[in-house]
Write a protein that holds these residues in place. Structure first.
Motif, PDB file in Angstrom:
ATOM      1  N   LEU A  43      20.427  21.892  39.085  1.00  0.00           N
ATOM      2  CA  LEU A  43      21.256  20.876  39.159  1.00  0.00           C
ATOM      3  C   LEU A  43      21.433  20.501  40.459  1.00  0.00           C
ATOM      4  O   LEU A  43      21.733  19.365  40.882  1.00  0.00           O
ATOM      5  N   GLN A  44      21.226  21.549  41.469  1.00  0.00           N
ATOM      6  CA  GLN A  44      21.330  21.264  42.745  1.00  0.00           C
ATOM      7  C   GLN A  44      20.319  21.123  43.556  1.00  0.00           C
ATOM      8  O   GLN A  44      19.679  20.956  44.679  1.00  0.00           O
ATOM      9  N   SER A  87      14.208  25.688  44.872  1.00  0.00           N
ATOM     10  CA  SER A  87      15.690  24.947  44.752  1.00  0.00           C
ATOM     11  C   SER A  87      16.518  24.565  45.635  1.00  0.00           C
ATOM     12  O   SER A  87      17.317  23.559  45.816  1.00  0.00           O
ATOM     13  N   ASN A  97      23.363  25.692  37.288  1.00  0.00           N
ATOM     14  CA  ASN A  97      23.764  24.691  38.593  1.00  0.00           C
ATOM     15  C   ASN A  97      22.679  24.914  39.591  1.00  0.00           C
ATOM     16  O   ASN A  97      22.639  23.843  40.562  1.00  0.00           O
ATOM     17  N   ARG A 112      17.364  17.671  39.905  1.00  0.00           N
ATOM     18  CA  ARG A 112      18.705  17.365  39.541  1.00  0.00           C
ATOM     19  C   ARG A 112      18.707  15.959  38.802  1.00  0.00           C
ATOM     20  O   ARG A 112      19.610  15.828  38.141  1.00  0.00           O
TER      21      ARG A 112
END
Length: 475
Positions: free
Chosen positions: A85-86, A243, A82, A90
């Motif tokens: 993906l953030q 991130s 996750n 992504r």
């Protein structure tokens, strides 16, 4: 077109994979200024037409539309996937490339291998086949995983077995991160030894990495930068993002720096498959030339120059010094000393402006100080890629099939036996369907046999060189 799809399994594998894709994009961006989808990019990325909605057809020529990584991300916890993906990557992945669960494997090889393996088998096989279908020439598979956790060791080796079943002719390269002595997972010796049996039987090449070595290398780099020696500086404006999408500094995340080293290893390993060079090395040639015995496929890797990001401006080492560094303990990615152990074979992958004559000269210079088995005194494989890493003029990756991996395996065996003699934590494993106590005895037996094979080779070290008998031709 080549396909070298990395399969990141577990938390560690996906964290390394995240750094790998980040650095790979930066490496290609530095070379591919016009934004054209070329053969170099096609080895790791598909160029997808997004106008038709969803997963459109691939475009093989012209401008880059939407790059999709040739990869499968598997983790039985959602956290790291996750986060990817953030984050800034992504757009490189979509839901068709992910397999996740919510509960994790509880640091238990049996849960990862026996439970989740069979539960997700069909889904993994389907995504494997789809990944392979997008490729003209399937060259090899990479698996990135850790040995100490449950998902990395258990499900990671399950995926390895699936690859052998589904694509038996395609080489399987595995990057395995071994736990450190201070590991906080009490069952990591069990997980590692159970995983070792699968690596012995189903991998073509394994690149063992030790957390302790990565930690030592990161400390050396920080000392060098902070001391200001050699004119080292750190750029303030980094191209690598965290991130959170903000500019990344070298100190931001402790594991990012360690993971970058492993990512750089993989970038250097695959550079010849992606870029032009005067002496290109096919990835499959590594296995063919460096693995004379099927089970002895553990290759010790060393990198020079040592850096975690291109943002550390370390002045170039002299060329000859780089070759010397590659054989010193400080540059090994496991805590080993190949120079004083026995070589079965060695590969040197050089990037940047280096001539074949420089390569040969340094091999001749180093050969007298290295111990090679009597029947493979000329066991060198070399590759020259003309594109250097970002921010450096040249680099060198050495891969050694060397008996110096044996102490790592002996230490692992000792830690396993300390737990196993007391039957400590065994019940956690035996509660899993399909897991028998015989799995433990078979795994430790497999590891003991591997150590014995290295012992037999070490026993020949220092003996007289005996040329193998040759066919006599009657005249």
């Amino acid at each position: 077109l080549f396909l070298v799809p990395p399969f990141a399994v577990g938390q560690c594998g996906n964290q390394v994979g995240c750094r790998f894709w980040d650095l790979a994009l930066r490496e290609h961006a530095a070379v591919n200024k016009k934004g054209i989808y070329d053969e170099a990019l096609s080895s790791f990325f598909r160029n997808v037409d997004t106008r038709s909605g969803g997963d459109g057809p691939d475009i093989y020529k012209g401008k880059i539309c939407s790059l999709k990584a040739r990869a499968l991300l598997i983790d039985m916890e959602e956290g790291v996937v996750n986060e990817i993906l953030q984050g800034p990557l992504r757009d490189v992945f979509d839901s068709k490339q992910l397999i996740t669960d919510v509960s994790g494997s509880g640091n238990n090889w049996a849960v990862g291998h026996k439970l989740y393996g069979y539960q997700y088998r069909e889904s993994i096989v389907e995504k494997l086949r789809k990944t392979a279908e997008h490729c003209d020439c399937l060259q090899c598979f990479f698996i990135i995983h850790s040995m100490g956790g449950g998902t990395g060791s258990g499900l990671g080796t399950f995926v390895l077995n699936l690859l052998e079943d589904e694509f038996p002719e395609v080489y399987r390269f595995v990057t395995s991160v071994y736990p450190s002595g201070e590991d906080d997972v009490i069952t990591s010796p069990y997980n590692s030894v159970l995983a070792m049996k699968e690596l012995n039987e189903h991998a073509d090449c394994v690149l063992p990495i030790e957390n302790e070595s990565l930690f030592d290398i990161v400390n050396k780099i920080h000392q060098m930068v902070n001391s200001g020696k050699l004119g080292s500086t750190v750029k303030q404006n980094s191209l690598v993002t965290s991130s959170a999408g903000s500019a990344k500094t070298v100190q931001e995340k402790p594991f990012d720096a360690m993971n970058n080293i492993v990512a750089n290893l993989l970038l250097n390993l695959t550079s010849s498959a992606r870029f032009e060079g005067s002496l290109n090395m096919d990835l499959n040639e590594i296995s063919m030339n460096l693995v004379p015995f099927p089970r002895l496929h553990y290759l010790v890797s060393s990198l020079t120059p040592l850096y975690t990001l291109a943002d550390v401006n370390v002045p170039s080492r002299r060329l000859d010094q780089m070759f010397s560094d590659a054989f010193s303990r400080d540059h090994q990615l496991i805590q080993a000393d190949p120079k004083h152990s026995l070589y079965l074979a060695c590969a040197l992958l050089v990037r940047g402006n280096v001539q074949v004559s420089d390569l040969r000269r340094n091999i001749e210079r180093l050969k007298p100080s290295l111990h090679f088995v009597s029947w493979n005194q000329e066991g060198w494989k070399t590759g020259l890629c003309s594109v250097p890493p970002v921010g450096h003029s040249r680099s060198l990756l050495a891969l050694a099939n060397n008996t110096c991996v044996k102490p790592t395996f002996i230490e692992l065996k000792d830690k396993f036996m300390k737990l196993y003699k007391k039957k400590a934590h065994l019940h956690h494993y035996l509660h899993t369907d399909g897991m028998e106590q015989s799995c433990f005895s078979e795994a430790i037996s497999s590891l003991s046999d591997l150590i014995e094979e290295y012992n037999e080779l070490d026993a020949t070290k220092g003996g007289p060189r005996i040329d193998p008998s040759r066919l006599k031709i009657a005249v």
